[in-house]
Each structure stands twice: as structure tokens, then as C-alpha cells.
Design a protein around this motif. Structure first.
Motif, short mmCIF file in Angstrom:
data_model
loop_
_atom_site.label_atom_id
_atom_site.label_comp_id
_atom_site.label_asym_id
_atom_site.label_seq_id
_atom_site.Cartn_x
_atom_site.Cartn_y
_atom_site.Cartn_z
N TYR A 104 29.64 96.91 -82.28
CA TYR A 104 30.32 97.71 -81.25
C TYR A 104 30.54 96.88 -79.99
CZ TYR A 104 30.82 101.02 -77.38
OH TYR A 104 31.24 101.68 -76.24
N ILE A 105 29.52 96.14 -79.58
CA ILE A 105 29.63 95.32 -78.37
C ILE A 105 30.71 94.26 -78.55
CG2 ILE A 105 28.41 93.76 -76.82
CD1 ILE A 105 25.79 95.04 -77.89
N GLU A 106 30.70 93.58 -79.69
CA GLU A 106 31.70 92.54 -79.93
C GLU A 106 33.10 93.14 -80.00
OE1 GLU A 106 29.47 88.96 -82.28
OE2 GLU A 106 30.07 90.69 -83.51
N PHE A 107 33.22 94.30 -80.61
CA PHE A 107 34.52 94.97 -80.70
C PHE A 107 35.03 95.35 -79.32
CE2 PHE A 107 36.96 98.98 -81.71
CZ PHE A 107 38.05 98.34 -82.31
N PHE A 108 34.13 95.85 -78.45
CA PHE A 108 34.51 96.29 -77.11
C PHE A 108 35.16 95.15 -76.33
CE2 PHE A 108 33.20 99.72 -73.95
CZ PHE A 108 34.02 99.26 -72.93
#
Length: 350
Positions: free
Chosen positions: A306-310
Motif C-alpha cells: 500500500y505504501i509503495e502504491f501510494f
């Protein structure tokens, strides 16, 4: 940023290890400004990854950081969204509760705007105007006096002949910190009030005296002209809808998604926009962050993804959906992406 160099306790690790069994959704809380951006990312994440859609809640930057620092484990959140930078008091609270590594993720910029009813008069404001309208104490005849202004035109003849009423973010919101620092204190300085406060400020040294002068500047009216809003921007919008003569403080993206209801004010002659913020022309802008509890990475399913996608170009880049919503993409986004990939914890506060 300040890194607290402590080892997560065995108890905290054990508590975190149980989280994978008990919870499979990423949990995010905090800033109402960051809330819509995080919601967009969460929904896209749920549609494109084999993980549940993260749970995103608001409540304010300060409240979100406090929740992040409650401890490690299934009953604590993974991420705190924040429209102001983390404070040393937050870091200390985290350390006390076993949250010993925090990742700071700056994903873009936003502006603080003043807006009123779309059919109302135009406001061309300066920080001095806002301070003179909303501060408890102002300069009168070269001395500090109680603020008795009732209309914007009394503050500045070029402003509308309209009763002063402003709905501003409450103190738990990150937006309030930017409002206080970049509008009220700057206006205080421009009117000469800061110099007068400084002349009588108590303190052991110049730094403490300046801090006390800033604090005096930030004392706002309590006679109903300046009203704190503890809820999110939708509450401020509702207040403006009920009183068409009021002025409200919003994030740029919220205004841009409500241009059918709101008329934005200029600040120092500059109209807020993605372009004027990116160019550094609009004076009231701020970076946006989220803070990640590193101990939960590898434990809470989908957290790292999720963090990388954000922060990916597809989401936070200049052509991504967050930019369409009003985010000003961070020119150093690639460095943020690298730090996230490496799970780099924050360093000491500067």
C-alpha cells in the motif's frame, strides 16, 4: 527527523506478530486534508491488489499521530496521515509505548485557501488583513489594543463591507499549524504587532522571547468573529452554507472539488492553484505526509504494498489521480519512493 534508536521489545514484537492472524486490513487514521487522497489510493489498491481495501479514517493530524504512538500490535493503527510534520512530543510518546521506528513519507504539497460563498463578493487578502480581523490584540495608535473591528472594510477599505466571521480549523488539525505560522504570525509581523509583543516578551533568551511573541500573535478573538471547527472541511462548508457572509479555511483540493459552492480568495495578489503552489508563488502552502509504524511491515498483509502504491508515479506523480484531485506532486518523489522501498526510518528532527 529524529530517530529514536531503541530496539522494539520482545513483547511488542509478539503483539505485532499476532496482528496478521487477527487483522488483514491496513488501518489508517489522521488528517482530514490527507483523507481524500488516502481514500483514492485505498480504493484503487483494493481494486488492483490481492489485499483487502485499507480502512481510512479522519480525525485530525495530531489525533492520528497520537493513535500511531499508542503501541505496536493488532489493536493499534499502521499509518497516521498528517498535514503537518511530526513533533518531538509525538516521537517521545511513540518511544514510551514501544513504537521505536517510524517511516516519514512526504508525498506532495497542498495549499491553505480562504473561500466564501460562490455568489458573494471577492476577497483579496493579505496575512495582515487576516491577522487584523481575527487576532485578539492588534496595533492601534502604536500600541497593543483589543480588537474591536466588526467589518472586513474596517480592516482594509478595499475589502467587502461585510461582517467579520471566519471558520478556521481547530487546534487538533494540521491545517491550523500552517494557518497560525504562515498567515497569523506573518500578518502579526506585517502590522508591527510582533515587534510590540517581542519588546515585552518574557524569556531566558531571544529564541524563547520570539516563541512567546509568536504565541501572543496566535491568540485569536473569542467574541464569535473567529470560530474553530473541530470537524473536517465538510463541516466548514456546511457553516458557510448556513451563513453566506462567512469566510472559511480549506485545503486547496477541497476547494477545487467544490467550486460550484465556493469562491476562493487571493493571498498577496496570488490566486491559489496547483500551478502557483508548484511555482512557489502562493504563500500559504505545506507538505503532506503520512507516518508508518515500521514494526507492522511484514506483519500486516499489504502494508508495504500500500505504501509503495501510494507514492508510485501512477498515484502521486504529476499525471496521477491525486494530482487530478489537487495534489501538487513532490519534485523529490523518486527519493521518497527509494526510501519507502528500503523501509528507511526517519532520522533526527532538524
Amino acid at each position: 527527523m529524529r530517530l529514536v534508536n531503541l530496539t522494539v521489545s520482545a513483547i511488542a514484537i509478539a503483539a505485532a506478530a499476532t496482528a496478521a492472524d487477527a487483522r488483514d486490513q491496513v488501518q489508517v487514521t489522521g488528517s482530514s486534508t490527507v483523507l481524500p487522497y488516502a481514500t483514492i489510493v485505498a480504493e484503487a489498491f483494493g481494486e488492483n491488489f490481492d489485499f483487502p481495501t485499507p480502512v481510512i479514517e479522519g480525525g485530525g493530524s495530531g489525533a492520528g499521530r497520537k493513535k500511531l504512538c499508542e503501541g505496536v500490535g493488532e489493536n493499534t493503527v499502521d499509518i497516521a496521515n498528517s498535514s503537518s510534520r511530526i513533533a518531538q512530543s509525538d516521537i517521545d510518546l511513540c518511544a514510551t509505548n514501544g513504537v521505536t521506528e517510524i517511516m516519514e513519507v512526504r508525498f506532495g504539497y497542498d495549499g491553505i485557501v480562504f473561500a466564501s460563498d460562490v455568489n458573494g463578493p471577492e476577497f483579496a487578502l493579505t496575512p495582515a488583513d487576516v491577522y487584523s480581523a481575527l487576532a485578539a490584540k492588534v496595533v492601534k495608535d502604536g500600541a497593543i489594543a483589543d480588537n474591536a473591528a466588526t467589518k472586513w472594510s474596517e480592516v482594509n477599505p478595499a475589502l467587502p463591507d461585510q461582517e467579520i466571521l471566519a471558520y478556521i480549523p481547530g487546534t487538533k488539525h494540521g491545517t491550523r499549524e500552517v494557518f497560525d505560522t504562515k498567515v497569523i504570525v506573518e500578518g502579526c509581523k506585517a502590522t508591527g504587532a510582533h515587534d510590540l509583543f517581542l519588546a515585552t516578551a518574557e524569556g531566558a533568551d531571544d529564541k524563547e522571547k520570539k516563541a512567546n511573541a509568536d504565541k501572543a500573535c496566535n491568540e485569536l478573538r473569542t467574541d464569535g468573529r473567529s470560530v474553530d471547527i473541530d470537524g473536517d472541511y465538510t463541516e466548514t462548508l456546511a457553516r458557510l452554507d448556513a451563513d453566506k457572509t462567512a469566510v472559511g479555511v480549506f485545503g486547496l483540493s477541497f476547494y477545487q472539488n467544490n467550486t460550484d459552492k465556493l469562491r476562493v480568495a487571493s493571498m498577496n495578489g496570488v490566486v491559489p492553484s496547483v500551478e502557483t503552489i508548484a511555482a512557489g508563488d502562493y504563500p500559504v502552502s505545506r507538505p503532506l505526509y503520512f507516518y508508518v509504524k515500521k514494526a507492522h511491515i511484514g506483519v500486516i498483509p499489504g502494508l508495504k504494498e500500500y505504501i509503495e502504491f501510494f507514492v508510485s508515479d501512477d498515484m502521486a506523480g504529476p499525471d496521477g489521480p491525486l494530482a487530478e484531485y489537487g495534489l501538487v506532486s513532490d519534485p523529490e518523489l523518486a527519493a521518497t519512493q527509494a526510501a519507502v522501498a528500503a523501509e528507511t526510518p526517519m532520522g533526527p528532527l532538524e
